[in-house]
Scaffold this motif. Structure first.
Motif, short mmCIF file in Angstrom:
data_model
loop_
_atom_site.label_atom_id
_atom_site.label_comp_id
_atom_site.label_asym_id
_atom_site.label_seq_id
_atom_site.Cartn_x
_atom_site.Cartn_y
_atom_site.Cartn_z
N SER A 86 4.98 15.45 -8.17
CA SER A 86 3.84 14.66 -8.51
C SER A 86 3.74 13.39 -8.13
O SER A 86 2.98 12.62 -7.67
CB SER A 86 3.35 14.86 -9.98
N LEU A 87 4.98 12.65 -8.44
CA LEU A 87 5.13 11.17 -8.25
C LEU A 87 5.07 10.83 -6.92
O LEU A 87 4.64 9.61 -6.55
CB LEU A 87 6.28 10.75 -9.05
N ASP A 88 5.56 11.85 -5.96
CA ASP A 88 5.66 11.37 -4.69
C ASP A 88 4.25 11.38 -3.97
O ASP A 88 3.84 10.68 -3.23
CB ASP A 88 6.41 12.43 -3.79
N ALA A 128 -0.83 8.59 -2.24
CA ALA A 128 -2.31 8.12 -2.75
C ALA A 128 -2.48 6.94 -2.94
O ALA A 128 -3.33 6.36 -2.48
CB ALA A 128 -2.54 9.05 -4.14
N GLU A 129 -1.59 6.19 -3.39
CA GLU A 129 -1.67 4.69 -3.56
C GLU A 129 -1.41 3.97 -2.45
O GLU A 129 -1.43 2.57 -2.65
CB GLU A 129 -0.69 4.26 -4.76
N GLY A 130 -0.86 4.62 -1.38
CA GLY A 130 -0.43 3.91 -0.07
C GLY A 130 1.01 3.16 -0.03
O GLY A 130 1.38 2.23 0.79
N ARG A 131 1.87 3.65 -1.07
CA ARG A 131 3.34 3.02 -1.26
C ARG A 131 4.23 3.87 -0.19
O ARG A 131 5.15 3.30 0.12
CB ARG A 131 3.60 3.44 -2.48
N LYS A 132 3.81 4.99 0.17
CA LYS A 132 4.50 5.91 1.05
C LYS A 132 3.84 6.31 2.25
O LYS A 132 2.29 6.52 1.75
CB LYS A 132 5.28 6.91 0.52
N PRO A 133 4.18 6.65 3.42
CA PRO A 133 3.32 7.27 4.32
C PRO A 133 2.79 8.69 3.85
O PRO A 133 3.64 9.40 3.14
CB PRO A 133 4.14 7.40 5.51
N LEU A 134 1.89 9.09 4.41
CA LEU A 134 1.24 10.47 3.96
C LEU A 134 1.95 11.31 4.97
O LEU A 134 2.19 11.35 6.03
CB LEU A 134 -0.20 10.61 4.58
N THR A 135 2.45 12.44 4.01
CA THR A 135 3.12 13.46 4.88
C THR A 135 2.84 15.02 4.63
O THR A 135 1.84 14.94 3.77
CB THR A 135 4.75 13.52 4.44
N ASP A 136 3.31 16.02 5.21
CA ASP A 136 2.85 17.24 4.98
C ASP A 136 3.83 18.01 4.10
O ASP A 136 3.77 19.36 4.37
CB ASP A 136 2.45 17.95 6.20
N LEU A 188 -6.52 15.19 12.06
CA LEU A 188 -6.71 14.19 13.03
C LEU A 188 -7.14 13.12 12.76
O LEU A 188 -6.46 11.94 13.12
CB LEU A 188 -8.13 14.83 13.76
N PHE A 189 -7.38 12.64 11.39
CA PHE A 189 -8.06 11.62 10.94
C PHE A 189 -6.84 10.95 9.94
O PHE A 189 -6.76 9.74 10.11
CB PHE A 189 -9.16 11.54 10.04
N ALA A 190 -6.30 11.75 9.11
CA ALA A 190 -5.31 11.22 8.13
C ALA A 190 -3.89 11.25 8.85
O ALA A 190 -2.83 10.46 8.80
CB ALA A 190 -5.16 12.05 6.95
N ALA A 191 -3.74 12.37 9.86
CA ALA A 191 -2.40 12.29 10.74
C ALA A 191 -1.12 12.23 9.70
O ALA A 191 -0.35 11.38 9.98
CB ALA A 191 -2.29 11.17 11.85
N PRO A 192 -0.84 13.17 9.03
CA PRO A 192 0.14 13.07 8.09
C PRO A 192 1.49 13.26 8.90
O PRO A 192 1.45 14.24 9.89
CB PRO A 192 0.02 14.33 7.26
N LEU A 193 2.55 12.58 8.62
CA LEU A 193 3.81 12.91 9.18
C LEU A 193 4.18 14.18 9.09
O LEU A 193 4.33 14.80 7.80
CB LEU A 193 4.89 11.94 8.55
N GLN A 194 4.82 14.89 10.10
CA GLN A 194 5.26 16.35 10.14
C GLN A 194 6.72 16.42 9.60
O GLN A 194 7.57 15.79 10.11
CB GLN A 194 5.07 16.93 11.52
#
Length: 474
Positions: free
Chosen positions: A42-44, A49-57, A226-232
């Motif tokens: 959850s913390l990850d 969500a707060e932009g402290r880390k890149p969005l991943t899948d 497409l728009f959020a482009a989470p890191l694979q």
């Protein structure tokens, strides 16, 4: 006429009474769980969500994006807790109201709300997990189906039917987006939704409904990609890693046809898992993770798995069956205590309330452990699927049983751990199914569809038939 008006007032007042009870329970739940109980997972997602880390899948990006939007609007990380509690109690209220309208049982409608206070349900209501979000989305889709069941005999306008279908489809799509294997649980709920809205849906209706479900799933998934482009992150290799280090002997891992660096990690992981007694979750418990996680190793891990598992079928089946029986009979982690220690400054707002909840849930888990065991809910699911009764709730009861059984059995080849959260949806669905089975005993069975009749009324010549098979619309 006067009696009818009085009856309608009673129904309306009781429905509002149920809404008041649900609202109080919702507020109390939010108060106990504020700002949401958070595990490392959850913390990850909060950091993303707060932009402290890149969005991943690695975790469902749609959950992080919803949380990000809520934080942007409200400025509070507790907003996601509020949303999931609102969805949960609103779904139970809708179900309770429908039960009241279909059975005229006040006790039965209150019992539906009471499901939310049972220890094996309340335990995770405020925990920010994808498993919880999937379960609540499925429950909300069930409430939409029950609304359709309540309105069906009134022959609602096509716009109402399709509006309810799309609402249910979006909820089911969200469940599958936050928990990939939730499609096994979602398909029976989808069938229940269609059958609740149309008594005898034709082929065209089924095709259109299936197309709506596919669109509701594919369009948001494509938009996120497409728009959020989470890191694979290649998370799927985590399951294959478990199989390799627990199925192949160390001598075979030493000679595995992979890069020397990966070979060394696999050998060290197998030895470490044996040393610490880790039956699963090798990636976190035993694997020397490189800086890029599984991204660099996933290709070789997948190739090695495909080559080796075909030659170790008995050992593979034994390992997977051992892990699955552990989930069924030694189900772990029935309670998530508060917020895991973190560097974000997030803490439980009301620690004494958290202690009270922990005492309630852990005490019941100690005194009635079978309520937190996978075998019990799988057994109940099979009973509901095979013996759903004959009353008005027979179809929903069967759907809930099939959904629960499929969800539990679907973990056999992919289960990463033996946590209770993997049977959380079956626990909710089977509890609801058992209650409906009991309440439906004294209700008449649904009248089978007959040509030229709709809910006991003669179909007039000018009324359009169902577009799928030219049978009457119900």
């Amino acid at each position: 006429m006067g009696q009818t008006g009085w009856t309608r007032r009673v129904q309306r007042h009781w429905s509002w009474g149920l809404a008041a009870v649900a609202a109080v329970c919702c507020l109390a739940t939010i108060l106990v769980f504020t700002p949401g109980y958070l595990s490392p997972d959850s913390l990850d997602q909060l950091r993303q969500a707060e932009g402290r880390k890149p969005l991943t899948d690695w975790h469902p990006p749609v959950l992080s994006l919803v949380w990000r939007a809520l934080i942007a609007v409200t400025g509070s990380i507790a907003s996601l807790l509020v949303l999931q509690c609102l969805v949960f109690w609103a779904a139970l209220w809708v179900l309770a109201r429908c039960v009241w309208r279909l059975t005229a049982s006040r006790g039965g409608s209150l019992a539906v709300l009471g499901l939310g206070l049972l220890p094996f349900v309340l335990t995770f209501v405020g925990v920010v997990w994808k498993d919880v979000h999937a379960a609540f989305a499925l429950l909300a889709a069930c409430s939409v189906a029950f609304t359709g069941l309540l309105l069906r005999d009134r022959d609602p306008r096509p716009a109402v039917r399709w509006g309810l279908l799309w609402l249910g489809v979006l909820l089911l799509a969200y469940a599958m987006l936050v928990r990939k294997n939730a499609f096994l649980a979602a398909i029976p709920v989808f069938v229940m939704l269609v059958l609740a809205l149309w008594t005898a849906p034709g082929r065209r209706t089924w095709v259109m409904c299936a197309a709506a479900l596919a669109a509701g799933l594919v369009v948001p998934a494509a938009a996120v990609s497409l728009f959020a482009a989470p890191l694979q992150t290649k998370q799927g290799a985590q399951i294959m890693l478990d199989d390799l280090v627990h199925v192949l002997p160390v001598d075979e891992l030493r000679s595995a046809d992979v890069s020397p660096a990966l070979r060394d990690r696999l050998v060290a992981s197998a030895r470490e898992c044996e040393r610490v007694g880790a039956l699963s979750d090798a990636y976190w418990a035993c694997y020397r993770r490189p800086a890029d996680g599984l991204r660099g190793d996933s290709g070789e891990i997948t190739s090695l798995w495909l080559r080796e598992m075909s030659g170790h079928v008995p050992q593979y089946l034994q390992y997977r069956l051992l892990l699955f029986t552990t989930l069924l009979f030694e189900t772990d982690y029935p309670y998530k205590a508060g917020v895991t220690r973190n560097d974000l400054g997030v803490e439980v707002a009301h620690p004494r309330l958290e202690d009270m909840l922990g005492t309630y849930v852990k005490g019941m888990a100690r005194d009635l452990p079978w309520l937190f065991r996978g075998w019990f809910w799988l057994a109940v699911a099979l009973v509901l699927a095979l013996r759903p009764g004959k009353g008005v709730f027979a179809m929903p009861v069967r759907a809930l049983g099939i959904s629960s059984a499929a969800y539990v059995l679907g973990y056999l080849p992919i289960m990463p751990a033996t946590d209770y959260r993997y049977v959380y949806w079956p626990a909710i669905a089977c509890s609801l199914g058992l209650l409906l089975l009991w309440l439906g005993r004294g209700t008449p069975s649904p009248r089978p569809a007959s040509p030229g009749a709709t809910a006991g009324r003669t179909l007039t010549a000018h009324r359009p038939a169902d577009a799928g098979d030219q049978s009457p619309t119900h």
